[in-house]
Design a protein around this motif. Structure first.
Motif, short mmCIF file in Angstrom:
data_model
loop_
_atom_site.label_atom_id
_atom_site.label_comp_id
_atom_site.label_asym_id
_atom_site.label_seq_id
_atom_site.Cartn_x
_atom_site.Cartn_y
_atom_site.Cartn_z
N PHE A 83 40.87 -56.35 -53.16
CA PHE A 83 39.24 -56.94 -53.04
C PHE A 83 38.88 -57.65 -52.06
O PHE A 83 39.35 -58.11 -51.62
CB PHE A 83 38.90 -57.03 -54.55
CG PHE A 83 39.37 -58.67 -54.28
CD1 PHE A 83 38.79 -59.99 -54.18
CD2 PHE A 83 40.74 -58.93 -55.09
CE1 PHE A 83 39.62 -61.04 -53.59
CE2 PHE A 83 41.20 -60.24 -55.07
CZ PHE A 83 40.40 -61.51 -55.16
N SER B 77 34.97 -59.88 -51.23
CA SER B 77 34.77 -61.20 -52.51
C SER B 77 33.62 -62.15 -51.69
O SER B 77 33.49 -61.47 -50.29
CB SER B 77 35.14 -61.69 -53.18
OG SER B 77 36.50 -62.59 -52.72
N HIS C 242 34.29 -65.73 -52.03
CA HIS C 242 34.50 -66.92 -52.16
C HIS C 242 33.75 -68.56 -52.13
O HIS C 242 32.60 -68.30 -51.05
CB HIS C 242 36.08 -67.50 -52.46
CG HIS C 242 36.27 -67.32 -50.48
ND1 HIS C 242 37.79 -67.43 -50.34
CD2 HIS C 242 35.64 -66.65 -49.66
CE1 HIS C 242 37.94 -67.03 -48.81
NE2 HIS C 242 36.68 -66.82 -48.27
N ARG D 152 27.56 -54.63 -60.26
CA ARG D 152 29.14 -54.32 -59.50
C ARG D 152 28.79 -52.70 -59.58
O ARG D 152 29.50 -52.73 -58.61
CB ARG D 152 29.66 -54.87 -60.66
CG ARG D 152 30.23 -55.91 -60.87
CD ARG D 152 30.97 -57.07 -61.96
NE ARG D 152 30.25 -58.21 -61.61
CZ ARG D 152 31.52 -59.28 -61.73
NH1 ARG D 152 31.86 -59.14 -61.35
NH2 ARG D 152 30.13 -60.50 -61.40
N ASP E 5 36.06 -60.57 -61.75
CA ASP E 5 35.97 -61.63 -61.07
C ASP E 5 36.86 -62.61 -61.51
O ASP E 5 37.44 -63.34 -60.55
CB ASP E 5 34.95 -62.86 -61.78
CG ASP E 5 33.25 -62.37 -61.65
OD1 ASP E 5 33.09 -61.57 -60.50
OD2 ASP E 5 32.47 -62.86 -62.18
N PRO F 167 41.82 -61.86 -60.22
CA PRO F 167 42.19 -61.00 -59.49
C PRO F 167 43.40 -59.86 -60.04
O PRO F 167 44.22 -59.57 -59.10
CB PRO F 167 43.18 -61.73 -58.79
CG PRO F 167 43.73 -63.12 -59.90
CD PRO F 167 42.32 -63.28 -60.54
N GLN G 45 38.39 -61.29 -48.07
CA GLN G 45 39.11 -60.42 -48.53
C GLN G 45 40.55 -60.28 -48.52
O GLN G 45 41.00 -61.00 -48.52
CB GLN G 45 39.33 -59.37 -47.16
CG GLN G 45 39.61 -57.95 -47.44
CD GLN G 45 38.94 -56.99 -46.94
OE1 GLN G 45 38.15 -56.70 -46.76
NE2 GLN G 45 39.89 -55.45 -47.20
N GLN H 126 34.90 -67.21 -57.05
CA GLN H 126 34.48 -65.92 -56.65
C GLN H 126 34.76 -65.15 -57.17
O GLN H 126 34.29 -64.72 -58.36
CB GLN H 126 36.40 -65.27 -55.84
CG GLN H 126 36.86 -66.08 -55.10
CD GLN H 126 38.13 -65.42 -54.69
OE1 GLN H 126 37.76 -64.52 -53.97
NE2 GLN H 126 39.26 -65.32 -54.42
N ILE I 181 33.80 -61.21 -57.70
CA ILE I 181 35.04 -60.06 -57.19
C ILE I 181 34.68 -58.96 -57.89
O ILE I 181 34.57 -58.77 -59.03
CB ILE I 181 36.51 -59.85 -57.59
CG1 ILE I 181 36.80 -61.62 -57.05
CG2 ILE I 181 37.78 -59.32 -57.82
CD1 ILE I 181 38.26 -62.01 -57.80
N MET J 71 37.69 -53.05 -57.46
CA MET J 71 39.63 -54.03 -56.63
C MET J 71 39.15 -52.11 -55.99
O MET J 71 38.77 -51.22 -56.85
CB MET J 71 40.29 -53.83 -57.68
CG MET J 71 40.39 -54.58 -58.76
SD MET J 71 41.00 -55.99 -57.76
CE MET J 71 41.28 -57.43 -59.06
#
Lengths: 319, 523
Positions: B284, B286, B288, B311, B328, B330, B419, B483, B485, B488
């Motif tokens: 992904f 993101s 951070h 998103r 958000d 992983p 990333q 983060q 996110i 994916m």
């Protein structure tokens, strides 16, 4: 050649050397200004501080900048161009094959573009004001306004993707034979030729048309010389100086186009090597490439000046 | 998922315990994300012959065959063509035997034994011995290596008889065979220090290697797999410009073009000569946020940003639908370990305004560093900026060059693009990016009990327990939101319609970087 001309050439060459010295300082300084150092980049973001420090020492990056500059300049002048940081191979070994590819590309472009452009410029001057001249002018103006990357992409779309006549990439592979090499080079040469030929043709036309108002041309017309003869003999003889100047300047401009074209077509040339080296902070290679490009550029500019002067008796005598 | 497939008879009995992600995951993604590749793989009998040409995106003088220094996608692709690791991954991310015929562990997953494949030979004819494996692994411990952080759990590796290698671990790790599938764990000959003419056990022998220019190899006729590879030769050419890669694919100059983005995806999808090869992954891009740095240490500000992230628009418009909405955390949504109990975050201006008020940030501007080095990184910043302005938060974007970004910028400021490229297992991801001592935990995220949960999950052989532990970890990450996110992302490659046999493996492009040996060309 008169003594004045020799002196002029010498002055120019000394001037070029001074410019190159200044350029070397700029090249070195901009390398220093790039963020991040080569040791950190080579070892990756997970590397320990000790490992980075050790590598910096190995590469002599811990020495003060002026000392490194002088070492580098001294080596450059005496023919020792140093060793690549990343591959550890001598630069004198890395450069020649790349330089040969770039030179091939540039020379072919000049051989194609210059005669075509001059011919087109002369035709346009011959038919000045006519439909042919106006149509061609519009097309050339469009071409010279188009950046190389767009010309390249369009050329690929038409000749490689749609028509499938030519390859979209030019990964020059000597083993494939001269025919394949010619096919591979066709699109890069076409792109670069379009870019500079448009400029040269337009400027040739403008130079010749301007001359047409001059008294000696009117005189030639009054004496009954044909249009063709007036342009080819009377105008052209007087335009050689400015034209030589224009052609040389455009060849110098070609250098920026080569960078773009080598990237898009994957030509393994000098510009591509330089871009790769920037991303890995391989300073000795970047500096060597930059110096070669600048050398060529400065020498071509000096040549343009000299040719302009050499073919103009008045300028030549006034010195 | 539990049954052992005939093709891999030596698979680990406890394989269903390992990250068995994508089986469920792919189903949840829907047929569009699967790509045509899967269907095509089952088509006809593979045909032999031909030269497979690949255009890769990265081009560097530092291209290498040294497994300890493999950095770019093309390094991985080259390594997989030349070497074998002890294990490999199937499409569901299970470890399957590669240069090891079989592997097993003790009850606690602390000692792992790998049996080397009988008859496997290096390109120079010498047989593979345990000493070669020991040498290959120890290089990461003793010399400079980009993979030193993934071998920290290995405390011992030694020969155990003529064809077994025994690994001793510091902490229990049920997913250890997945670690050994990593490209960095490729097996080289004992004593090798020079890699310009690489000698491996892999499907191809390298004929030409010009860093930054060209890599070419021919089929290894002595390969231990009598079937593969199908093509006679391969060639890898770097084309850093994406449009140039697409053009080369559409003009037929290359068969495969990796890393397509934006309009390039549309062009290849609409083409009559090529199609897309899509690989859903847990990689992904993101933003951070340094939880130890003002103003990113403000939890309400972080939560506000999480609710200002559009998103859906990022996935649909920027990524052309080649991604899965993320929450958000992983873990890939749809995979067994993904916490389905956490509410999915979406653009919610009211929630965002609530958190903004609570944060007390007022009109103070915040700066987000964005870059092309993260795929879609700049777009994430722009989408945040747009929604933030509507909610009354002043976001300034600092756009910085991709060049040198990871060393100089990433994690050095309160808000920066990040990333993460996919890894073979979630355990590895947690150990590399999320534990308090993780080498790439650039947000400085820490939560009470998180490290203990991670260690326990890594050594847990009970799938229910593992799932429970992973749910807790995700809850802690979700609550702290270090983060944003948004998605994916899938790897998207272009593949000529004449190419068959490559199936997506969720660790990398072109079948997990391993497509060259599975690909075959139809006439």
């Amino acid at each position: 050649m008169s003594g004045g001309m020799v002196r002029l050439i010498l002055t120019r060459l000394v001037g070029a050397a001074v410019v190159l010295l200044a350029v070397s300082l700029l090249v070195f300084a901009s390398g220093e200004a790039l963020p991040g150092d080569v040791a950190q980049l080579m070892l990756g973001e997970g590397a320990s501080q000790e490992a980075v420090a050790q590598l910096r020492q190995q590469l002599q990056l811990d020495r003060p900048a002026p000392e490194r500059y002088l070492n580098w300049l001294g080596g450059m002048v005496s023919g020792d161009w140093g060793v690549s940081y990343t591959t550890r191979r001598p630069i004198s070994e890395i450069l020649p094959p790349r330089l040969a590819n770039t030179a091939l590309l540039t020379v072919l472009t000049v051989l194609v573009a210059v005669p075509v452009a001059l011919g087109l410029g002369i035709l346009m001057a011959l038919f000045a004001g006519g439909r042919f001249e106006r149509g061609t002018s519009v097309v050339l103006l469009g071409l010279s306004a188009m950046p190389e990357f767009m010309l390249a992409t369009l050329a690929v779309l038409i000749f490689a993707v749609k028509l499938r006549w030519l390859p979209a990439i030019s990964n020059l592979n000597i083993t494939n034979g001269p025919l394949e090499a010619a096919r591979a080079l066709a699109l890069p040469v076409l792109t670069l030729s379009l870019a500079i030929a448009a400029q040269i043709a337009r400027m040739t036309r403008a130079t010749l048309v301007n001359l047409a108002e001059r008294p000696f041309i009117e005189m030639a017309h009054l004496k009954g010389a044909s249009r063709l003869r007036v342009i080819l003999v009377h105008s052209l003889a007087n335009a050689v100086g400015p034209l030589a100047n224009i052609v040389t300047l455009n060849i110098a401009f070609l250098i920026s186009g080569v960078v773009v074209v080598e990237t898009i077509f994957a030509v393994p040339g000098l510009a591509q090597l330089m871009i790769n080296s920037v991303s890995t902070r391989d300073m000795p290679v970047i500096e060597a490439c930059a110096m070669i490009f600048c050398c060529v550029y400065v020498l071509l500019l000096a040549a343009a000046d000299l040719l302009g002067t050499a073919f103009n008796p008045r300028l030549r005598r006034s010195r | 998922m539990v049954e052992v497939k005939a093709a891999h008879p030596f698979a680990l009995p406890r394989r269903h315990l390992l990250q068995a992600g994508a089986g469920l995951g792919l189903a949840a993604l829907g047929p569009a994300a699967l790509g045509r590749a899967t269907a095509r793989a089952q088509e006809a009998k593979p045909r032999r012959g031909g030269t497979l040409r690949v255009a890769v995106a990265d081009q560097s003088n530092t291209d290498t065959f040294d497994p300890t220094l493999a950095r770019s996608g093309s390094d991985y692709l080259r390594a997989k063509a030349t070497y074998n690791a002890l294990t490999w991954l199937d499409a569901e991310s299970n470890a399957i035997p590669d240069l090891a015929e079989s592997f097993e562990s003790d009850e606690r997953a602390m000692r792992w034994s790998f049996k080397l494949r009988k008859g496997a030979r290096f390109h120079d004819g010498s047989p593979v011995r345990p000493a070669d494996v020991v040498y290959s692994v120890m290089r990461h411990k003793t010399g400079p290596s980009l993979a030193s952080s993934i071998v920290t759990n290995i405390v011992g590796v030694a020969a155990d008889g003529p064809d077994h290698v025994l690994f001793t671990l510091a902490k229990p790790e049920v997913g250890f065979p997945l670690v050994m599938s990593e490209v960095h764990m490729s097996i080289i000959k004992e004593g090798t220090t020079e890699f310009s003419k690489p000698v491996g056990t892999g499907p191809f022998r390298i004929e030409t290697f010009q860093p930054g220019l060209r890599t070419a190899g021919v089929r290894n006729p002595e390969y231990w797999d009598p079937e593969r590879p199908y093509v006679d030769a391969f060639e890898i050419i770097p084309l850093p410009d994406m449009q140039a890669r697409v053009n080369a694919l559409l003009s037929g100059d290359v068969h495969l073009a990796v890393n397509l983005r934006g309009a390039g995806i549309d062009q290849v999808r609409d083409s009559s000569v090529a199609g897309l090869l899509t690989t859903p992954t847990s990689g992904f891009a993101s933003v951070h946020m340094r939880v130890d740095m003002k103003p990113a240490d403000n939890l309400d500000l972080r939560l506000a940003l999480a609710h200002l992230m559009d998103r859906r628009r990022f996935v649909d418009v920027v990524l052309r639908g080649q991604a899965v909405l993320a929450n958000d955390v992983p873990i890939l949504p749809g995979s067994p370990l993904f916490n389905t109990e956490l509410p999915q975050r979406a653009l919610d201006p009211d929630r965002a305004k609530f958190h903004l008020r609570k944060s007390g940030i007022g009109s103070t501007p915040i700066e987000i560093y964005v870059t092309d080095a993260a795929n879609g990184g700049i777009d994430i910043g722009q989408l945040l900026q747009r929604e933030a302005a509507r909610a009354g938060l002043n976001v300034a974007l600092k756009r910085v060059p991709a060049d040198g970004y990871w060393v100089n910028v990433s994690g050095m400021h309160p808000f920066t693009n990040n990333q993460v490229t996919p890894r073979p297992s979630d355990d590895m991801n947690i150990a590399l990016f999320w534990k308090s001592d993780a080498p790439f935990n650039k947000c400085k995220f820490r939560a009470d009990g998180f490290d203990a949960l991670a260690d326990e999950a890594r050594g847990s052989t009970d799938p229910t327990k593992r799932k429970e532990l992973y749910f807790r970890m995700q809850q802690l990450i979700h609550e702290a939101t270090p983060q944003v996110i948004p998605a994916m992302q899938s790897y998207v490659d272009g593949m000529a319609k004449t190419v068959h046999g490559i199936t997506p493996v969720p660790v990398g492009y072109l079948g997990g970087f391993n497509g060259l040996q599975n690909a075959w060309l139809s006439a």
